[in-house]
Design a protein around this motif. Structure first.
Motif, mmCIF file in Angstrom:
data_model
loop_
_atom_site.group_PDB
_atom_site.id
_atom_site.type_symbol
_atom_site.label_atom_id
_atom_site.label_comp_id
_atom_site.label_asym_id
_atom_site.label_seq_id
_atom_site.Cartn_x
_atom_site.Cartn_y
_atom_site.Cartn_z
ATOM 1 N N SER A 5 0.894 -13.391 3.238
ATOM 2 C CA SER A 5 0.913 -13.174 1.785
ATOM 3 C C SER A 5 1.076 -11.691 1.454
ATOM 4 C CB SER A 5 -0.379 -13.698 1.161
ATOM 5 O OG SER A 5 -1.488 -12.940 1.616
ATOM 6 N N SER A 6 1.585 -11.428 0.249
ATOM 7 C CA SER A 6 1.820 -10.036 -0.170
ATOM 8 C C SER A 6 0.509 -9.256 -0.282
ATOM 9 C CB SER A 6 2.550 -10.022 -1.520
ATOM 10 O OG SER A 6 3.820 -10.610 -1.396
ATOM 11 N N SER A 7 -0.533 -9.924 -0.781
ATOM 12 C CA SER A 7 -1.815 -9.232 -0.909
ATOM 13 C C SER A 7 -2.352 -8.796 0.450
ATOM 14 C CB SER A 7 -2.832 -10.133 -1.608
ATOM 15 O OG SER A 7 -3.007 -11.349 -0.883
ATOM 16 N N THR A 8 -2.183 -9.653 1.452
ATOM 17 C CA THR A 8 -2.628 -9.288 2.804
ATOM 18 C C THR A 8 -1.823 -8.122 3.345
ATOM 19 O OG1 THR A 8 -3.279 -11.590 3.235
ATOM 20 C CG2 THR A 8 -3.009 -10.144 5.146
ATOM 21 N N LEU A 9 -0.507 -8.147 3.077
ATOM 22 C CA LEU A 9 0.354 -7.055 3.544
ATOM 23 C C LEU A 9 -0.037 -5.734 2.882
ATOM 24 C CD1 LEU A 9 3.878 -8.742 3.710
ATOM 25 C CD2 LEU A 9 2.377 -8.119 5.610
ATOM 26 N N PHE A 10 -0.391 -5.780 1.593
ATOM 27 C CA PHE A 10 -0.825 -4.556 0.905
ATOM 28 C C PHE A 10 -2.113 -4.016 1.522
ATOM 29 C CE2 PHE A 10 1.955 -5.665 -2.791
ATOM 30 C CZ PHE A 10 2.587 -4.432 -2.909
ATOM 31 N N ILE A 11 -3.020 -4.914 1.877
ATOM 32 C CA ILE A 11 -4.276 -4.487 2.504
ATOM 33 C C ILE A 11 -4.005 -3.847 3.864
ATOM 34 C CG2 ILE A 11 -6.460 -5.298 3.495
ATOM 35 C CD1 ILE A 11 -6.517 -7.442 1.302
ATOM 36 N N ILE A 12 -3.129 -4.511 4.652
ATOM 37 C CA ILE A 12 -2.784 -3.965 5.963
ATOM 38 C C ILE A 12 -2.101 -2.605 5.827
ATOM 39 C CG2 ILE A 12 -1.365 -4.317 8.019
ATOM 40 C CD1 ILE A 12 -1.767 -7.332 7.660
ATOM 41 N N LEU A 13 -1.207 -2.487 4.815
ATOM 42 C CA LEU A 13 -0.511 -1.216 4.594
ATOM 43 C C LEU A 13 -1.515 -0.102 4.258
ATOM 44 C CD1 LEU A 13 2.183 0.292 4.362
ATOM 45 C CD2 LEU A 13 2.303 -0.419 1.959
ATOM 46 N N GLY A 14 -2.496 -0.436 3.412
ATOM 47 C CA GLY A 14 -3.520 0.557 3.075
ATOM 48 C C GLY A 14 -4.317 0.978 4.291
ATOM 49 N N LEU A 15 -4.678 0.017 5.151
ATOM 50 C CA LEU A 15 -5.421 0.345 6.362
ATOM 51 C C LEU A 15 -4.589 1.213 7.305
ATOM 52 C CD1 LEU A 15 -7.150 -3.091 7.130
ATOM 53 C CD2 LEU A 15 -8.230 -1.011 6.249
ATOM 54 N N LEU A 16 -3.295 0.918 7.387
ATOM 55 C CA LEU A 16 -2.410 1.715 8.247
ATOM 56 C C LEU A 16 -2.322 3.158 7.759
ATOM 57 C CD1 LEU A 16 0.490 -0.827 8.925
ATOM 58 C CD2 LEU A 16 -1.310 -0.094 10.515
ATOM 59 N N ILE A 17 -2.291 3.353 6.448
ATOM 60 C CA ILE A 17 -2.238 4.720 5.910
ATOM 61 C C ILE A 17 -3.535 5.460 6.220
ATOM 62 C CG2 ILE A 17 -2.159 6.054 3.765
ATOM 63 C CD1 ILE A 17 -0.202 3.963 2.668
ATOM 64 N N VAL A 18 -4.666 4.742 6.149
ATOM 65 C CA VAL A 18 -5.949 5.349 6.504
ATOM 66 C C VAL A 18 -5.972 5.747 7.986
ATOM 67 C CG1 VAL A 18 -8.429 4.929 6.747
ATOM 68 C CG2 VAL A 18 -7.226 4.173 4.686
ATOM 69 N N LEU A 19 -5.452 4.854 8.839
ATOM 70 C CA LEU A 19 -5.390 5.166 10.272
ATOM 71 C C LEU A 19 -4.462 6.339 10.547
ATOM 72 C CD1 LEU A 19 -5.323 1.585 11.840
ATOM 73 C CD2 LEU A 19 -7.191 3.256 11.950
ATOM 74 N N SER A 78 6.088 1.343 7.797
ATOM 75 C CA SER A 78 7.447 1.322 7.240
ATOM 76 C C SER A 78 8.006 -0.099 7.220
ATOM 77 C CB SER A 78 8.346 2.242 8.069
ATOM 78 O OG SER A 78 9.678 2.197 7.607
ATOM 79 N N ALA A 79 7.738 -0.869 8.284
ATOM 80 C CA ALA A 79 8.225 -2.256 8.348
ATOM 81 C C ALA A 79 7.573 -3.118 7.268
ATOM 82 C CB ALA A 79 7.941 -2.829 9.733
ATOM 83 N N ILE A 80 6.248 -2.966 7.080
ATOM 84 C CA ILE A 80 5.545 -3.751 6.065
ATOM 85 C C ILE A 80 6.037 -3.392 4.666
ATOM 86 C CG2 ILE A 80 3.289 -4.122 5.005
ATOM 87 C CD1 ILE A 80 2.056 -3.875 7.770
ATOM 88 N N SER A 81 6.226 -2.082 4.405
ATOM 89 C CA SER A 81 6.701 -1.676 3.086
ATOM 90 C C SER A 81 8.103 -2.207 2.822
ATOM 91 C CB SER A 81 6.689 -0.151 2.970
ATOM 92 O OG SER A 81 7.586 0.435 3.895
ATOM 93 N N THR A 82 8.921 -2.340 3.858
ATOM 94 C CA THR A 82 10.266 -2.895 3.688
ATOM 95 C C THR A 82 10.204 -4.378 3.315
ATOM 96 O OG1 THR A 82 11.165 -1.322 5.300
ATOM 97 C CG2 THR A 82 12.483 -3.281 4.826
#
Length: 439
Positions: A5-19, A78-82
């Motif tokens: 889901s898009s919401s899950t991808l947004f959460i993962i993207l946020g965690l990746l930026i934190v990492l 980058s892949a998730i944001s795409t």
């Protein structure tokens, strides 16, 4: 990723930026650590400091680990944001996602975290060391392969990545460290440390009592004069000579003379029995070397001689120690008889005072790479023996000759520095132009 889901991808993207921010900040923090403080904290038992020190022993492995993790995270982000851009904006969203992700990573995962780590490296680096130590062990094979390829390329250009850098500190670097300690080290302690470091660059010529001021005993004088010299002597060790000071016989310790006097046993023969061999040193010896020589030879007084063996001055262990810890006999050198402050802000200075003492006492910067005394400096600038009342300018300080006697300046008045903005060469010219007509 299409089934996530898009919401899950947004959460993962946020965690990746934190990492990504964690990897970026920890890299800067670890590389910004003060190596000497790190060693100190490690020896004091700090677990984080010990782990960080161990990681920094092989910076190629540490950087390989950090960059592997950071690049993997950024590529995944980058892949998730795409994927998200395609869902919401179609093909046109790829360009939008690239711009937004670049800006987000630049601000939140690079600039801000790295700036924070540069300002507070220990707060970032020590906790990160707890994470990197087991992580390095877990993915060491991958890090090893990356380092093997990178180090091979470095060896092709003549760089050995495994060569340990010299972590020593030169004297000049140590001097800079001491000067930058600020409020962490009391000013008196800073002055002592700097004085100790400067011993190597200072010679006995800069602090010795010049030949014409040496208090010494002539054994060829009549006995009454000798007794008078001994009873009025204010030195602990007194050089002894016959007729001319170049004919030094030795040195007498006044404590032994006082013992003989107290028992009424002081005779010329007994006095000569108390004479100890004099200790001669070449002029120009550095204070550091002379301090070592005093310790090695168990002596406290030395006579400096020139290349012809003529006496040039006398230096004592106390003189060298005063270069490190400051004056022993008075709280302020300005209060002694050689430098007297006047009501108008000027200073009356005995011209035989060493320039180093004047600089230290008045916190000024008269040149010390030439003559050692104020008299010598004045004579060098004027290239003649000045008459009383002659004035000149030295390093923007007006100097007036107050008294000249026996072919030397005896007393001079030093004025506060003039803010003329002139350079040294102009000062030298002015020192000639400003001579009074009676000079």
């Amino acid at each position: 990723m299409n089934h996530i889901s898009s919401s899950t991808l947004f959460i993962i993207l946020g965690l990746l930026i934190v990492l990504s921010a964690f990897f970026s900040s920890s890299e800067t923090g670890l590389m910004s650590l003060n190596r000497h403080r790190l060693k100190y904290l490690s020896e004091k038992g700090s677990r984080g400091a010990k782990l960080a020190k161990r990681l920094l022993e092989r910076p190629d492995r540490l950087l390989g680990l950090i960059l592997l993790g950071n690049n993997f995270i950024n590529i995944l982000a980058s892949a998730i944001s795409t994927v998200l851009a395609l869902r919401y904006f179609g093909e046109a969203g790829i360009a939008i996602a690239t711009g937004l992700l670049t800006f987000t990573i630049l601000i939140f995962a690079e600039v801000a975290p790295k700036t924070l780590a540069a300002l507070h490296p220990e707060r970032i680096a020590f906790p990160a060391a707890y994470i990197y130590t087991p992580l390095l062990k877990a993915i060491y094979p991958l890090v090893f392969i990356v380092n093997l390829i990178a180090n091979s390329l470095l060896r092709l250009v003549g760089v050995n990545p495994e060569q340990k850098q010299n972590e020593g500190v030169s004297v000049d670097e140590l001097r800079s460290v001491v000067m930058e300690t600020g409020q962490l080290v009391p000013q008196k302690h800073q002055d002592m440390l700097l004085g100790l470091l400067n011993l190597e660059h200072t010679s006995v010529d800069d602090i010795m009592v010049p030949r014409n001021e040496i208090t010494a005993l002539d054994l060829n004088e009549n006995w009454d004069d000798i007794i008078d010299d001994l009873t009025t002597c204010q030195r602990t060790r007194l050089p002894v000579y016959r007729d001319d000071i170049n004919n030094i016989i030795g040195v007498i310790h006044m404590r032994r003379v006082i013992n003989l006097l107290s028992r009424n046993e002081l005779t010329k023969e007994n006095l000569e029995l108390q004479i100890r061999d004099a200790y001669f040193i070449p002029k120009g010896t550095s204070l550091y070397q002379q301090l070592i020589n005093f310790q090695k030879n168990k002596r406290r007084t030395a006579l400096a001689v020139d290349e012809y063996g003529d006496i040039q001055g006398l230096v004592t262990l106390e003189d060298i120690l005063e270069e490190v810890v400051g004056e022993f006999t008075t709280d302020s050198p300005i209060n002694n008889n050689s430098i007297i402050k006047q009501d108008d802000g000027s200073f009356l200075i005995a011209a035989n005072t060493h320039i180093r003492e004047i600089n230290r006492s008045l916190n000024i910067s008269l040149p010390t790479n030439g003559p050692k005394t104020l008299n010598g400096l004045i004579l060098e600038r004027l290239e003649s023996i000045p008459a009383t009342g002659t004035s000149l300018l030295i390093e923007n300080h007006p100097v007036e000759v107050i008294k000249t006697q026996n072919n030397a300046v005896q007393m001079a008045r030093l004025m506060p520095c003039l803010d003329t903005g002139k350079n040294d060469s102009e000062d030298n010219d002015d020192s000639q132009k400003d001579i009074n007509s009676d000079g």
